[in-house]
Design an enzyme around this catalytic site. Sequence first.
Site, PDB file in Angstrom:
ATOM      1  N   HIS A  67       1.067  -8.036  -4.068  1.00 36.92           N
ATOM      2  CA  HIS A  67       1.193  -6.852  -3.083  1.00 36.92           C
ATOM      3  C   HIS A  67       0.432  -7.256  -1.800  1.00 36.92           C
ATOM      4  O   HIS A  67      -0.650  -8.065  -2.027  1.00 36.92           O
ATOM      5  CB  HIS A  67       0.872  -5.528  -3.534  1.00 36.92           C
ATOM      6  N   MET A  84       0.737   2.445   1.443  1.00 39.76           N
ATOM      7  CA  MET A  84       1.785   1.456   1.194  1.00 39.76           C
ATOM      8  C   MET A  84       1.690   1.367  -0.119  1.00 39.76           C
ATOM      9  O   MET A  84       0.952   0.757  -0.833  1.00 39.76           O
ATOM     10  CB  MET A  84       1.373   0.196   2.326  1.00 39.76           C
ATOM     11  N   LYS A  85       2.675   1.543  -0.718  1.00 40.81           N
ATOM     12  CA  LYS A  85       3.007   1.615  -2.212  1.00 40.81           C
ATOM     13  C   LYS A  85       3.701   0.408  -2.655  1.00 40.81           C
ATOM     14  O   LYS A  85       4.311  -0.402  -1.631  1.00 40.81           O
ATOM     15  CB  LYS A  85       3.584   2.667  -2.992  1.00 40.81           C
ATOM     16  N   LYS A  86       4.146   0.319  -3.795  1.00 39.69           N
ATOM     17  CA  LYS A  86       4.754  -0.812  -4.454  1.00 39.69           C
ATOM     18  C   LYS A  86       6.393  -0.979  -4.160  1.00 39.69           C
ATOM     19  O   LYS A  86       7.080  -0.854  -5.081  1.00 39.69           O
ATOM     20  CB  LYS A  86       4.431  -0.982  -5.788  1.00 39.69           C
ATOM     21  N   ARG A  87       6.598  -0.463  -3.090  1.00 37.77           N
ATOM     22  CA  ARG A  87       8.084  -0.372  -2.584  1.00 37.77           C
ATOM     23  C   ARG A  87       8.186  -0.654  -1.155  1.00 37.77           C
ATOM     24  O   ARG A  87       7.599  -0.274  -0.272  1.00 37.77           O
ATOM     25  CB  ARG A  87       8.773   0.899  -3.074  1.00 37.77           C
TER      26      ARG A  87
END
Length: 497
Positions: free
Chosen positions: A19, A255-258
Amino acid sequence: MSDKPARVRFAPSPTGYLHVGGARTALFNWLYARKTGGQFILRIEDTDRNRFVPDSLQDILDSLRWLGLDWDEGPEIGGPSGPYFQSERLDEYQRWGDWLVEQGKAYRCYCTPEELEQRREEQRARKEDTGYDRRCRWLTPAERAEREASGLSWVVRLAVPTKGQITFHDEIRGDITFENRLLQDAVLVKSDGWPTYHLANVVDDHDMGITHIMRGDEWLSSVPLHWHLYQAFGWDPPVWAHLPVILNPNGQGKMKKRQIMQPDGTIVPVYVHNYRDMGFLPAAMVNFLCGIGWALDGETEIYDVETAISAFDIPAIQASPGAFPAEKLDWMNGVYIRNLSPEALMIGLVPFLSAELGIDEELLRHDARLQLLLPFVQERIKKLTEAGNLIDYLYFDPVIASPEDLVPRKTTVEQVRTGLAAAADALAQLQSWDEASIEQTLRALADDLDLKAGQLFSPIRVAVTGKAVAPPLFVTLLAVGRETVLQRLLAAMQLLP
Ligand code: GLU
């Protein structure tokens, strides 16, 4: 702060691709190692086998390499503190888990998951905080022996103090005081003998001689427990520095994993490999990541990695979260592209052009026509993926969607037809096919036909390239070649009503 050679680590779990937040963590550790002449260690924390994502390890290694963040010890290269995969260090964790139990700093807990869940249920019904009630901590030796004899399985839990408070220091956030009563007797070794993150992480940081732990903010809440673990072992903890959270481009939420959809519909991806595939340069990406939570001097935005290394310092990292400035990255990448030498630009572009246009890399690399247009492409693109669209007409006849595209404003179809025919004639008769001659001829022709330059040039541009915007016309015609230009002018005339 002293700048003794630091041993720092990046400790990803192979539970997902790299990421941008992880990359920023890796980068800051790497900068500090390089600045102090120390070591950057890559350790794979793969003890959570349920969340293992098979191709994530390769992705992490590839992405770090693409960014130029080389590790001094770790996977594929080994080192004096290996192995660097936690799954290969289980004996070590078991040994230390047993040791803590022997010392009375930790204990075996025989409660089953069902029992624990039932108690949590009861706690919820009583509107109490849920958590382990520590009953196995207080077992008498006889009770303990009885449970061992009946072959119950167990986990190892740390016996944390239930009263008092601790104060620890974070290099970015300063002193933080924590009430021990808020802590759980955390599990260190699971019933299958595997360690939890807490035990493995602390043991490894100690075994590997880590001097500074720089990691994401989400781990700050683990520090009180780790602090007690270091205490239980009698080890000095490393310096802690928790990096600020990266927020979504709109400043709202982590800010996420998408990937994120911007209000204007553009997509902001979150994995490093997406940025590689979108045509960002690693140097631009590194420069950009430096600026999320750290600044060179508060003014200079564009600087190379050597400059960042010499100026980097942990206390200068900001504590407050910052938004991911997606537009800044586009701008920066454009600046880096424009600074490339023609050779470097060619090397960078060829794989993208080849993939997009389906043309052999070798052929592209030696194509003089492409070389001719490259400087103009360089000025116009912000990502390597944008180049194909600017030069595809070198290799393919354009598709002109509608004849109207050939007719500029305030110009009649008849004027366009005459212009294209006369241009074809004049270009066919040119003595020498060079940029200056092409320009001279076409300008003279516009005058003769009593047309403004644009009234003649834009139909020619659309006819030859299929685009309203492309590199300057004369060099474009030069690169496309006389025969093809003439063919396309005739084809365009036939489209006209
Ligand atoms: N394995 C943890 C992670 O995936 C590492 C946390 C740490 O650096 O201590 O982020």
